[in-house]
Scaffold this motif. Structure first.
Motif, short mmCIF file in Angstrom:
data_model
loop_
_atom_site.label_atom_id
_atom_site.label_comp_id
_atom_site.label_asym_id
_atom_site.label_seq_id
_atom_site.Cartn_x
_atom_site.Cartn_y
_atom_site.Cartn_z
N ALA B 248 -22.88 30.04 0.86
CA ALA B 248 -24.14 30.68 0.45
C ALA B 248 -25.23 29.64 0.21
O ALA B 248 -26.41 29.87 0.51
N LEU B 249 -24.84 28.49 -0.32
CA LEU B 249 -25.82 27.44 -0.63
C LEU B 249 -26.15 26.60 0.61
O LEU B 249 -27.31 26.37 0.92
N HIS B 250 -25.09 26.14 1.31
CA HIS B 250 -25.31 25.17 2.39
C HIS B 250 -25.90 25.78 3.65
O HIS B 250 -26.61 25.09 4.38
N GLY B 251 -25.58 27.03 3.94
CA GLY B 251 -26.15 27.66 5.13
C GLY B 251 -27.67 27.65 5.09
O GLY B 251 -28.32 27.04 5.96
N PRO B 252 -28.25 28.27 4.09
CA PRO B 252 -29.72 28.24 3.98
C PRO B 252 -30.26 26.82 3.79
O PRO B 252 -31.33 26.49 4.29
N TRP B 253 -29.52 26.00 3.07
CA TRP B 253 -29.97 24.63 2.82
C TRP B 253 -30.23 23.92 4.14
O TRP B 253 -31.27 23.32 4.36
N TRP B 254 -29.27 23.99 5.06
CA TRP B 254 -29.43 23.32 6.35
C TRP B 254 -30.39 24.10 7.25
O TRP B 254 -31.23 23.52 7.92
N GLY B 255 -30.22 25.41 7.30
CA GLY B 255 -31.04 26.22 8.21
C GLY B 255 -32.50 26.20 7.86
O GLY B 255 -33.37 26.00 8.72
N TRP B 256 -32.82 26.40 6.59
CA TRP B 256 -34.22 26.44 6.15
C TRP B 256 -34.74 25.06 5.75
O TRP B 256 -35.93 24.89 5.52
N GLY B 257 -33.79 24.10 5.58
CA GLY B 257 -34.18 22.76 5.16
C GLY B 257 -34.31 21.81 6.34
O GLY B 257 -35.25 21.92 7.13
N PRO B 258 -33.34 20.89 6.51
CA PRO B 258 -33.47 19.88 7.57
C PRO B 258 -33.69 20.45 8.96
O PRO B 258 -34.54 19.93 9.70
N VAL B 259 -32.96 21.50 9.35
CA VAL B 259 -33.12 22.01 10.73
C VAL B 259 -34.53 22.57 10.92
O VAL B 259 -35.20 22.31 11.93
N LEU B 260 -34.99 23.33 9.94
CA LEU B 260 -36.35 23.88 10.03
C LEU B 260 -37.39 22.74 10.05
O LEU B 260 -38.37 22.79 10.79
N CYS B 261 -37.14 21.69 9.24
CA CYS B 261 -38.09 20.57 9.19
C CYS B 261 -38.16 19.86 10.54
O CYS B 261 -39.24 19.43 10.96
N ILE B 262 -37.01 19.76 11.24
CA ILE B 262 -37.04 19.14 12.57
C ILE B 262 -37.95 19.96 13.48
O ILE B 262 -38.78 19.42 14.22
N ALA B 263 -37.82 21.28 13.41
CA ALA B 263 -38.66 22.15 14.23
C ALA B 263 -40.14 21.99 13.86
O ALA B 263 -41.01 21.95 14.73
N VAL B 264 -40.41 21.88 12.55
CA VAL B 264 -41.81 21.72 12.11
C VAL B 264 -42.37 20.39 12.64
O VAL B 264 -43.49 20.34 13.15
N VAL B 265 -41.56 19.33 12.52
CA VAL B 265 -42.04 18.01 12.94
C VAL B 265 -42.38 18.02 14.43
O VAL B 265 -43.45 17.55 14.84
#
Lengths: 103, 473
Positions: B248-265
């Motif tokens: 529950a914690l790590h899924g959103p953490w990675w999906g909305w965190g680092p992975v999303l940030c890569i897409a934003v960058v």
């Protein structure tokens, strides 16, 4: 409540007299299991290990560092490079942990 | 209730989800959250950031904004996973029984806004793609109005059908759409590194910068912070289905965190090259008709994945508020259909305003929930089963004043007033106070303000409740 309001119709799948007693009975059964689980294990599912929170703390720390650096400007290259480096280290550590646990 | 009806009530409804009913593991979550965030929001906010800042500064604004917003609320995931309960059920503890439902009534139109961006991006992709495949396409299907709007309606209809099928259909749909999104992202990364050259991209200047670098950075930070805090409303609907608290914690953490940030960058870098914030303009500009067309097609499909998840997310709390309602009405009639009125170019072009003006509402909501959960409820082990039952039954424990927690609602309303004083979301300059932005971020300020005020007001208005929460049984 009028008969029309109670009955199943366009908006509702079942009439209230059929739905709510069964719904509440199932809710009670589930709350009983929840109660038992909270008392014995502290959660309905496996609890989150403490190291998981370290990943959050890591990300929060970098977000703060970047916020400060971005605010004061100019942003030194070492900040960018050390962020990507530490993110990579975190990924490797989590990967090792998962392999070690056979997942 | 028959067994099938109960299963349906669990996955499609309000009942607490037990361990054996949970359907999402860590990997499913990462796919899911990627489908959620990247296709629309990450590309749009990256595009906006890339037209006001050069690369080095834009990247820090994105990571700082996304990170601070997301990780301030990430702890919630564990709580919802622990109880298997929906977001807006546990919201009743902080806002009051009726107050929780009012929060739901505020949030449903906000969710229409998110649906509108994804759907309109599908529409914009379709009007650019259709002439390539069908050169004689009628103009009604190839213009922004009504073409993009019509395509957006079609995308929403498809997405409503998948959402109506439920969380397992959502899981399989996102397993298809998320990899498509990764292919699009991979194409952008290849183009930036191999064709354009990273040095050249970092040397580019933005096309629509504000007067000063500081003003540009603070506005970009504010938009990214708006997206980061936006997740505050979206934890519980999915975490309740997680197989473990860790998932529950790590899924959103990675999906909305680092992975999303890569897409934003990489969106930032692409926007710097192309000079527009609209992702549907990028593909043709950098890939030509063939590769651009393929990219646009994959991007359009990925946006349907985003709409599916938004609709399902809205349908669950509607079932919590009205358990007897038919699933089709929760997922289609209420959660999706009214969003159609927002499928317009003017809404699409004001994404920055949405992230900040409306973003203020979800930021303050997040701050109040954060304080309520961690400053007041944590010591007592969050909630007892009696309290959970009380939230379901709209009983006495969380009645406060006629169903509304005054401390929460005073905080909520006053924070909005403070925010508009500090920052004007319509212009991107200081608000009616005449002081504040750009020296301080409006959203970060009200997040802190709301935490402090809610904590104080709870002690002043409900000292008995605060005292009760201090005693560990």
């Amino acid at each position: 409540m009028s008969e029309k309001k109670k009955g199943a119709g366009f908006w509702f799948g079942m009439d209230a007299e059929t739905f709510y007693p069964a719904f509440h009975a199932e809710l009670e059964r589930r709350l009983k299991i929840l109660d038992e689980k909270l008392r014995t294990e502290g959660s309905l599912v496996t609890k989150c290990p403490m190291w998981s929170y370290a990943a959050l703390a890591f990300a929060m720390l970098w977000a703060i560092v970047f916020a400060v650096l971005g605010y004061v400007n100019p942003i030194p290259l070492w900040a960018h490079m050390s962020f990507y480096g530490s993110l990579l280290i975190l990924v490797v550590l989590i990967g090792i942990d998962r392999v070690r646990k056979g997942r | 209730m028959a067994k099938e009806a109960i299963e349906k009530e669990v996955l499609f409804g309000a009942l607490p989800v037990l361990a054996e009913d949970r359907v999402y593991g860590f990997v499913d979550y990462v796919w899911l959250q990627m489908a959620y965030g990247i296709a629309s929001w990450a590309f749009l906010v990256g595009g906006l950031t890339g037209i006001v800042l050069p690369a080095t500064e834009a990247i820090t604004a994105a990571i700082a904004g996304e990170g601070l917003g997301l990780f301030a609320s990430a702890f919630y995931a564990v709580i919802f996973g622990r109880y298997g309960a929906d977001q807006f059920l546990l919201t009743r503890a902080a806002f009051g029984n009726r107050g929780g439902n009012l929060q739901l009534a505020i949030w449903i139109p906000i969710n229409y806004g998110w649906i509108a961006y994804s759907a309109f991006l599908f529409g914009m992709s379709a009007i650019k793609l259709t002439p390539l495949i069908w050169p004689q396409v009628p103009s009604v299907l190839a213009t922004v109005w009504p073409g993009a709007t019509l395509w957006a309606v079609i995308a929403t209809a498809i997405a409503s059908y998948v959402a109506w099928k439920g969380p397992i259909a959502c899981k399989w749909f996102t397993r298809v759409t998320s990899p498509l999104m990764l292919i699009v992202l991979g194409g952008l990364i290849y183009y930036i590194f191999a064709v354009e050259g990273i040095g050249a991209v970092f040397a580019r200047q933005p096309v629509a910068a504000y007067e000063t670098r500081h003003l540009s950075w603070m506005n970009a930070f504010e938009w990214n912070l708006g997206l980061g805090f936006a997740w505050c409303y979206y934890w519980g609907q999915w975490s309740r289905l997680a197989k473990t608290e860790s998932a529950a914690l790590h899924g959103p953490w990675w999906g909305w965190g680092p992975v999303l940030c890569i897409a934003v960058v990489f969106s930032i870098l692409t926007a710097l090259i192309v000079g527009t914030f609209d992702p549907t303009d990028w593909f043709m500009a950098i890939g030509g008709a063939t590769f651009g067309g393929i990219g646009l097609f994959l991007f359009a499909i990925a946006n349907i994945g985003s709409i599916v998840l938004l609709i399902y997310t809205a349908a669950i709390p509607i079932k919590v508020a009205i358990p007897r309602i038919r699933w089709v009405h929760a997922s289609v009639t209420i959660a999706a259909v009214p969003a159609v009125v927002l499928f317009q170019e003017v809404v699409f072009n004001n994404y920055a305003v949405f992230l900040t003006l409306i973003g203020c509402l979800w930021t303050v909501y997040g701050a109040i929930i954060f304080t309520d959960f961690f400053a007041f409820r944590k010591k007592k082990g969050y909630w007892t089963v009696d309290e959970i039952r009380d939230m379901y039954m709209m009983g006495k424990i969380f009645r406060y004043h006629k169903g509304f927690n005054l401390a929460a609602w005073i905080t909520y309303l006053s924070s909005v007033i403070i925010y508009l004083g500090v920052y004007n979301p319509l212009t991107g300059y200081v608000g009616y106070f005449g002081v504040g932005f750009p020296w301080v971020s409006g959203l970060l300020l009200v997040f802190g303000y709301a935490i402090a005020l809610y904590w104080l007001l709870m002690h002043l208005i409900y000292p008995q409740e605060v005292k009760r929460l201090r005693v560990v049984e």
